[in-house]
Scaffold this motif. Structure first.
Motif, PDB file in Angstrom:
ATOM      1  N   TYR A  66      -3.893 -97.903  19.983  1.00  0.00           N
ATOM      2  CA  TYR A  66      -2.771 -97.298  20.162  1.00  0.00           C
ATOM      3  C   TYR A  66      -1.439 -97.538  19.101  1.00  0.00           C
ATOM      4  O   TYR A  66      -0.793 -96.616  18.752  1.00  0.00           O
ATOM      5  CB  TYR A  66      -2.014 -97.778  21.406  1.00  0.00           C
ATOM      6  N   CYS A  67      -1.920 -98.451  17.984  1.00  0.00           N
ATOM      7  CA  CYS A  67      -1.366 -98.610  16.894  1.00  0.00           C
ATOM      8  C   CYS A  67      -1.500 -97.174  16.258  1.00  0.00           C
ATOM      9  O   CYS A  67      -0.351 -96.781  15.463  1.00  0.00           O
ATOM     10  CB  CYS A  67      -1.567 -99.920  16.248  1.00  0.00           C
ATOM     11  N   LYS A  68      -2.444 -96.794  16.118  1.00  0.00           N
ATOM     12  CA  LYS A  68      -2.927 -95.548  15.341  1.00  0.00           C
ATOM     13  C   LYS A  68      -1.962 -94.428  16.027  1.00  0.00           C
ATOM     14  O   LYS A  68      -1.670 -93.368  15.111  1.00  0.00           O
ATOM     15  CB  LYS A  68      -4.216 -95.301  15.383  1.00  0.00           C
ATOM     16  N   LEU A  69      -1.921 -94.440  17.151  1.00  0.00           N
ATOM     17  CA  LEU A  69      -1.182 -93.412  17.801  1.00  0.00           C
ATOM     18  C   LEU A  69       0.315 -93.205  17.559  1.00  0.00           C
ATOM     19  O   LEU A  69       1.041 -92.515  17.809  1.00  0.00           O
ATOM     20  CB  LEU A  69      -1.161 -93.297  19.515  1.00  0.00           C
ATOM     21  N   VAL A  70       0.671 -94.499  17.038  1.00  0.00           N
ATOM     22  CA  VAL A  70       2.218 -94.670  16.908  1.00  0.00           C
ATOM     23  C   VAL A  70       2.304 -94.383  15.294  1.00  0.00           C
ATOM     24  O   VAL A  70       3.214 -93.736  14.817  1.00  0.00           O
ATOM     25  CB  VAL A  70       2.611 -96.186  16.930  1.00  0.00           C
ATOM     26  N   GLN A  71       1.117 -94.898  14.616  1.00  0.00           N
ATOM     27  CA  GLN A  71       1.363 -94.785  12.917  1.00  0.00           C
ATOM     28  C   GLN A  71       1.283 -93.489  12.558  1.00  0.00           C
ATOM     29  O   GLN A  71       1.822 -93.056  11.252  1.00  0.00           O
ATOM     30  CB  GLN A  71       0.375 -95.766  12.563  1.00  0.00           C
ATOM     31  N   TYR A  72       0.020 -92.853  13.074  1.00  0.00           N
ATOM     32  CA  TYR A  72      -0.324 -91.511  12.410  1.00  0.00           C
ATOM     33  C   TYR A  72       0.257 -90.242  13.328  1.00  0.00           C
ATOM     34  O   TYR A  72       0.166 -90.440  14.730  1.00  0.00           O
ATOM     35  CB  TYR A  72      -1.630 -91.419  12.329  1.00  0.00           C
ATOM     36  N   PRO A  73       1.329 -89.320  12.748  1.00  0.00           N
ATOM     37  CA  PRO A  73       1.596 -88.485  13.735  1.00  0.00           C
ATOM     38  C   PRO A  73       0.814 -87.194  14.367  1.00  0.00           C
ATOM     39  O   PRO A  73       1.124 -86.596  15.187  1.00  0.00           O
ATOM     40  CB  PRO A  73       2.857 -87.634  12.636  1.00  0.00           C
ATOM     41  N   VAL A  74      -0.596 -87.259  13.690  1.00  0.00           N
ATOM     42  CA  VAL A  74      -1.563 -86.339  14.198  1.00  0.00           C
ATOM     43  C   VAL A  74      -2.751 -87.149  14.178  1.00  0.00           C
ATOM     44  O   VAL A  74      -3.282 -87.965  13.368  1.00  0.00           O
ATOM     45  CB  VAL A  74      -1.711 -85.230  13.138  1.00  0.00           C
ATOM     46  N   ILE A  75      -3.356 -86.910  15.508  1.00  0.00           N
ATOM     47  CA  ILE A  75      -4.450 -87.703  15.914  1.00  0.00           C
ATOM     48  C   ILE A  75      -5.567 -86.807  16.285  1.00  0.00           C
ATOM     49  O   ILE A  75      -5.401 -85.960  17.075  1.00  0.00           O
ATOM     50  CB  ILE A  75      -4.167 -88.806  17.071  1.00  0.00           C
ATOM     51  N   TYR A  76      -6.850 -87.099  15.592  1.00  0.00           N
ATOM     52  CA  TYR A  76      -7.915 -86.460  16.407  1.00  0.00           C
ATOM     53  C   TYR A  76      -9.014 -87.147  16.961  1.00  0.00           C
ATOM     54  O   TYR A  76      -9.248 -88.265  16.543  1.00  0.00           O
ATOM     55  CB  TYR A  76      -8.657 -85.544  14.871  1.00  0.00           C
ATOM     56  N   ILE A  77      -9.295 -86.797  18.205  1.00  0.00           N
ATOM     57  CA  ILE A  77     -10.040 -87.506  19.240  1.00  0.00           C
ATOM     58  C   ILE A  77     -11.547 -86.945  19.073  1.00  0.00           C
ATOM     59  O   ILE A  77     -11.521 -85.904  19.353  1.00  0.00           O
ATOM     60  CB  ILE A  77      -9.693 -87.611  20.444  1.00  0.00           C
ATOM     61  N   GLU A  78     -12.339 -87.721  18.667  1.00  0.00           N
ATOM     62  CA  GLU A  78     -14.005 -87.209  18.455  1.00  0.00           C
ATOM     63  C   GLU A  78     -14.444 -87.020  19.935  1.00  0.00           C
ATOM     64  O   GLU A  78     -14.641 -87.482  20.546  1.00  0.00           O
ATOM     65  CB  GLU A  78     -14.713 -88.497  17.731  1.00  0.00           C
ATOM     66  N   THR A  79     -15.108 -85.809  19.794  1.00  0.00           N
ATOM     67  CA  THR A  79     -16.005 -85.336  20.932  1.00  0.00           C
ATOM     68  C   THR A  79     -17.266 -84.926  20.445  1.00  0.00           C
ATOM     69  O   THR A  79     -18.248 -84.801  21.557  1.00  0.00           O
ATOM     70  CB  THR A  79     -15.203 -83.986  21.633  1.00  0.00           C
ATOM     71  N   PRO A  85       2.349 -88.621  19.811  1.00  0.00           N
ATOM     72  CA  PRO A  85       1.514 -88.013  18.871  1.00  0.00           C
ATOM     73  C   PRO A  85       1.142 -86.768  19.206  1.00  0.00           C
ATOM     74  O   PRO A  85       1.030 -86.340  20.257  1.00  0.00           O
ATOM     75  CB  PRO A  85       0.479 -89.076  18.828  1.00  0.00           C
ATOM     76  N   GLU A  86       0.856 -85.847  18.309  1.00  0.00           N
ATOM     77  CA  GLU A  86      -0.017 -84.551  18.283  1.00  0.00           C
ATOM     78  C   GLU A  86      -1.391 -84.748  18.355  1.00  0.00           C
ATOM     79  O   GLU A  86      -2.109 -85.276  17.430  1.00  0.00           O
ATOM     80  CB  GLU A  86       0.368 -83.603  17.040  1.00  0.00           C
ATOM     81  N   ILE A  87      -2.174 -84.479  19.582  1.00  0.00           N
ATOM     82  CA  ILE A  87      -3.458 -84.650  19.504  1.00  0.00           C
ATOM     83  C   ILE A  87      -4.399 -83.429  19.860  1.00  0.00           C
ATOM     84  O   ILE A  87      -3.743 -82.431  20.053  1.00  0.00           O
ATOM     85  CB  ILE A  87      -3.614 -85.300  21.068  1.00  0.00           C
ATOM     86  N   HIS A  88      -5.488 -83.711  19.093  1.00  0.00           N
ATOM     87  CA  HIS A  88      -6.536 -82.746  18.806  1.00  0.00           C
ATOM     88  C   HIS A  88      -7.476 -83.381  19.239  1.00  0.00           C
ATOM     89  O   HIS A  88      -7.964 -84.417  18.768  1.00  0.00           O
ATOM     90  CB  HIS A  88      -6.465 -81.924  17.475  1.00  0.00           C
TER      91      HIS A  88
END
Length: 215
Positions: A17-30, A134-137
């Motif tokens: 969750y620190c990454k979700l705060v630190q980075y404005p764009v997050i890619y979640i691996e599927t 965060p912007e999630i993709h």
């Protein structure tokens, strides 16, 4: 804008969750091949006897390799009841459990077919509760080499170098008994710190690494 790649996780750890705060764009691996014994289907909470791992049973894939997005939750066993009871037992005396329990309880009364969908709806709720957006993709293809890759760095029983993360201590129900237990599930932080959770996340980001990264 700076982006980062993470794996899906069941109530992911504070580090994630620190990454979700630190980075404005997050890619979640599927599109990766599913890996066992990771946070993808387990979380670690602070119980009366110490750290407790809660694992979601999955349907064994028909092939040796199966994409994470295709992993199904097993309908066998009574894991939903067991997990919720474990959360109640561990956190019913925490400052904010009563405040958030009605938000989380429905997830243990509803059956999800796919692990990824279950994890993602929980993540969306947690982000809302701790007030981060965060912007999630979700990825559509697997890229073995990406910038700011935390897909395999954030995992249980594994401590590779993550210079961005320094666990900031906070109040825990059993701290006097076990000492501070770092990098537990985000629910440990939420139930103990409530609205101040986001401050702990920000304090857990190594300030020395921020000069080149936007928070």
């Amino acid at each position: 804008m700076q982006s980062a790649y993470i794996s899906t996780a069941y109530f992911g750890p504070v580090q994630q969750y620190c990454k979700l705060v630190q980075y404005p764009v997050i890619y979640i691996e599927t599109a990766e091949n599913y890996l066992k014994q990771t946070y993808r289907n387990r979380c670690v909470i602070a119980a009366a006897n110490g750290p407790l791992s809660l694992s979601i049973p999955i349907v064994k894939p028909d092939t040796l390799k199966c994409l994470t997005k295709d992993i199904r939750i097993s309908g066998h066993g009574n894991w939903r009841h067991l997990h919720w009871n474990a959360l109640v037992s561990a956190y019913n005396m925490s400052p904010f459990f009563e405040y958030y329990q009605d938000d989380l309880a429905p997830f243990y009364n509803r059956k999800f077919e796919f692990l990824f969908d279950f994890n993602e709806q929980l993540r969306e709720l947690i982000c809302k509760l701790i007030d981060i957006s965060p912007e999630i993709h979700a990825t559509t293809t697997y890229q073995p080499e990406v910038e700011n890759d935390f897909r395999e760095i954030i995992r249980p029983k594994h401590t590779p170098d993550d210079p961005d993360f320094i666990a900031s201590p906070y109040y825990q129900v059993f701290k006097d008994k076990h000492g501070f237990l770092p990098n537990l599930s985000i629910v440990d932080l939420l139930f103990n710190m409530g609205p101040e959770s986001v401050l702990i996340l920000k304090h857990s980001i190594n300030k020395e690494t921020l000069s080149s990264k936007k928070v």
